[in-house]
Design a protein around this motif. Structure first.
Motif, mmCIF file in Angstrom:
data_model
loop_
_atom_site.group_PDB
_atom_site.id
_atom_site.type_symbol
_atom_site.label_atom_id
_atom_site.label_comp_id
_atom_site.label_asym_id
_atom_site.label_seq_id
_atom_site.Cartn_x
_atom_site.Cartn_y
_atom_site.Cartn_z
ATOM 1 N N TYR A 14 0.777 -1.218 -0.101
ATOM 2 C CA TYR A 14 0.033 -0.202 -0.086
ATOM 3 C C TYR A 14 0.834 1.316 -0.116
ATOM 4 N N SER A 15 2.010 1.031 0.992
ATOM 5 C CA SER A 15 3.131 1.986 0.769
ATOM 6 C C SER A 15 3.664 2.372 -0.559
ATOM 7 N N CYS A 16 4.055 1.315 -1.102
ATOM 8 C CA CYS A 16 4.794 1.435 -2.274
ATOM 9 C C CYS A 16 4.135 2.193 -3.485
ATOM 10 N N ARG A 17 2.775 1.750 -3.394
ATOM 11 C CA ARG A 17 1.872 2.396 -4.369
ATOM 12 C C ARG A 17 1.983 3.857 -4.517
ATOM 13 N N VAL A 18 1.874 4.553 -3.362
ATOM 14 C CA VAL A 18 2.107 5.900 -3.496
ATOM 15 C C VAL A 18 3.396 6.388 -4.021
ATOM 16 N N GLU A 19 4.332 5.636 -3.585
ATOM 17 C CA GLU A 19 5.867 5.835 -4.103
ATOM 18 C C GLU A 19 5.901 5.957 -5.465
ATOM 19 N N ILE A 20 5.395 4.684 -6.205
ATOM 20 C CA ILE A 20 5.216 4.596 -7.710
ATOM 21 C C ILE A 20 4.694 5.545 -8.073
ATOM 22 N N ALA A 21 3.363 6.098 -7.687
ATOM 23 C CA ALA A 21 2.767 7.128 -8.547
ATOM 24 C C ALA A 21 3.669 8.687 -8.252
ATOM 25 N N LEU A 22 4.357 8.741 -7.225
ATOM 26 C CA LEU A 22 4.762 10.071 -7.024
ATOM 27 C C LEU A 22 6.182 10.201 -7.973
#
Lengths: 218, 228
Positions: A14-22
């Protein structure tokens, strides 16, 4: 651009999703790794309702829930789009993202991790994966030619599941049963941005092994 | 645009169907409503929503859109008059967050509290969860007439069931989740929402709802007891 912080846990999909998008949007951010057994006062201040990661904080404004964060990122920063322009395609992307989060994730966690001896749980997870398998027919990514919202939300399937299977011997996501999903996973992990956003496989394997031995199957 | 195909397949007692219908009426969109018997699902339902086999199902010029909150965003993007979502990305994030929160925490806890006919302990637990969730939502009204500000918006539609279904749940379940002393802002919003000229003309008959949810709670309670 403003100040961007991500409160997360690097081993969490869930955390990695945000990093991918940014990273796809080229946005610089500070990542604050949380200890979930000892949550920081800042995390509790920024997400008082759920007290969970990930939380995105942009110019002191906190946003919780990964799908909500992904839509915020898409709307705030132009550049590489995560959602298509067409309203119907957008609705489809939102539908599949919800399906993955609400149906697939609980079933996969049950089959692969929590009740990993349970044949019925594995069958149920396989039925859900079949739906995604069909959705990928003729497409390189769920988003079409490029990584999009659904691909990002399916990150657990693309990376974590394979590693868990490597440790436990579970044969759920196999090339024979799910050729499209396996090919997609390969394409997804070929992206340098995706690779940079994920913890290295040896770290994750070690974490998975220690978690599994501490948490026997129900 | 009379030549457009706009259809909504729904169920008479479902709040999720009404979210969509209210949105269409607020935007002045002409549509056809088709009732589906969810206890005797038609081949059409299974064909249009094979993944969930549920209503509401929204059809626009042959395109099928599913999941009520997804449908609301679609409707707002196609018909731009009377916008349901704010423009600001942070405000949009907030309403999406709260709609998801209410759907995840409040709906099911209230519904299953109503259905816990056999088990007082479970019922009390669910009521507590529901009231804690409602307290959060009370805080979000912050002196506004509607969650959308001066007019009804996405979050009002997503939470609209609170104004009409939740009192029925309270009655059927002999509960008092809606405590006017604890939730004065919500109670005042409920009256405003349910009496809004669009909403009040598009609600299911209350007497039929009470009977329906009484029957549902008996069936669900028996199922839950059997599965223990």
């Amino acid at each position: 651009m403003g100040e961007v912080k991500v409160f997360g846990v690097r081993r969490s999909p869930y955390s990695c999703r945000v990093e991918i998008a940014l990273k796809l949007k080229g946005i610089k951010y500070d990542f604050i790794e949380e200890d979930l057994s000892n949550k920081s006062p800042l995390l509790l201040k920024y997400n008082p309702v759920h007290k969970k990661i990930p939380v995105l904080v942009h110019n002191e404004n906190p946003i919780a829930e990964s799908l909500v964060i992904l839509e915020y990122i898409e709307e705030t920063w132009k550049g590489t789009p995560i959602l298509p322009e067409d309203p119907y395609q957008r609705a489809m992307a939102r539908f599949w993202s919800k399906f993955i989060d609400e149906k697939c994730m609980p079933a996969l966690l049950k089959a692969a991790v929590k009740e990993r001896e349970n044949k019925k749980a594995i069958e149920e997870a396989a039925e859900l994966l079949k739906i995604l398998e069909n959705e990928l027919e003729g497409k390189k990514f769920f988003g079409g030619d490029n990584i999009g919202l659904v691909d990002i939300v399916a990150d657990f399937i693309g990376y974590w599941l394979g590693l868990i299977q490597h440790v436990t011997g579970l044969e759920l996501l196999t090339k024979e049963k799910f050729p499209n999903l396996c090919e997609w996973s390969h394409e997804f992990l070929s992206s340098s941005i995706v690779k940079e956003s994920f913890p290295p496989s040896d770290h994750l394997l070690e974490y998975i092994r220690s978690w599994l031995s501490a948490n026997p199957s129900k | 645009m009379a030549s457009e195909e706009v259809k909504l397949i729904g169920f008479w007692a479902s709040p999720y169907r009404f979210r969509v219908e209210w949105a269409l009426i607020l935007k002045g969109v002409e549509y056809e409503y088709i009732e589906e018997d969810i206890f005797n699902k038609s081949p059409r339902l299974l064909e249009l929503n094979p993944v969930y086999k549920k209503i509401p199902i929204f059809i626009h010029n042959g395109k099928v859109v599913l999941e009520s909150l997804v449908i609301l965003e679609y409707i707002d993007e196609i018909w731009k008059n009377n916008p349901l979502l704010p423009q600001d990305p942070y405000e949009r994030a907030m309403i999406r967050f709260w709609a998801k929160f209410a759907d995840d925490k409040l709906v099911l806890s209230a519904y299953f509290a109503m259905c816990s006919l056999e088990d007082e302990k479970v019922k009390a637990e669910k009521i507590t969860i529901a009231m804690e969730a409602l307290e959060r939502i009370e805080g979000e009204l912050k002196g506004k007439s509607f969650f959308g500000g001066e007019s009804i918006g996405y979050l009002d539609l997503a939470l609209g069931w609170i104004s009409y279904w939740l009192p029925v749940f309270d009655e059927v379940g002999s509960m008092k989740i809606i405590d006017p002393i604890k939730f004065p802002a919500i109670v005042s919003w409920m009256n405003r929402f349910a009496n809004h000229k669009v909403i009040k003309n598009k609600l299911p008959p209350r007497d039929k709802m009470v009977i329906y949810f009484q029957e549902r709670s008996k069936i669900i309670s028996a199922t839950l007891a059997k599965n223990k």
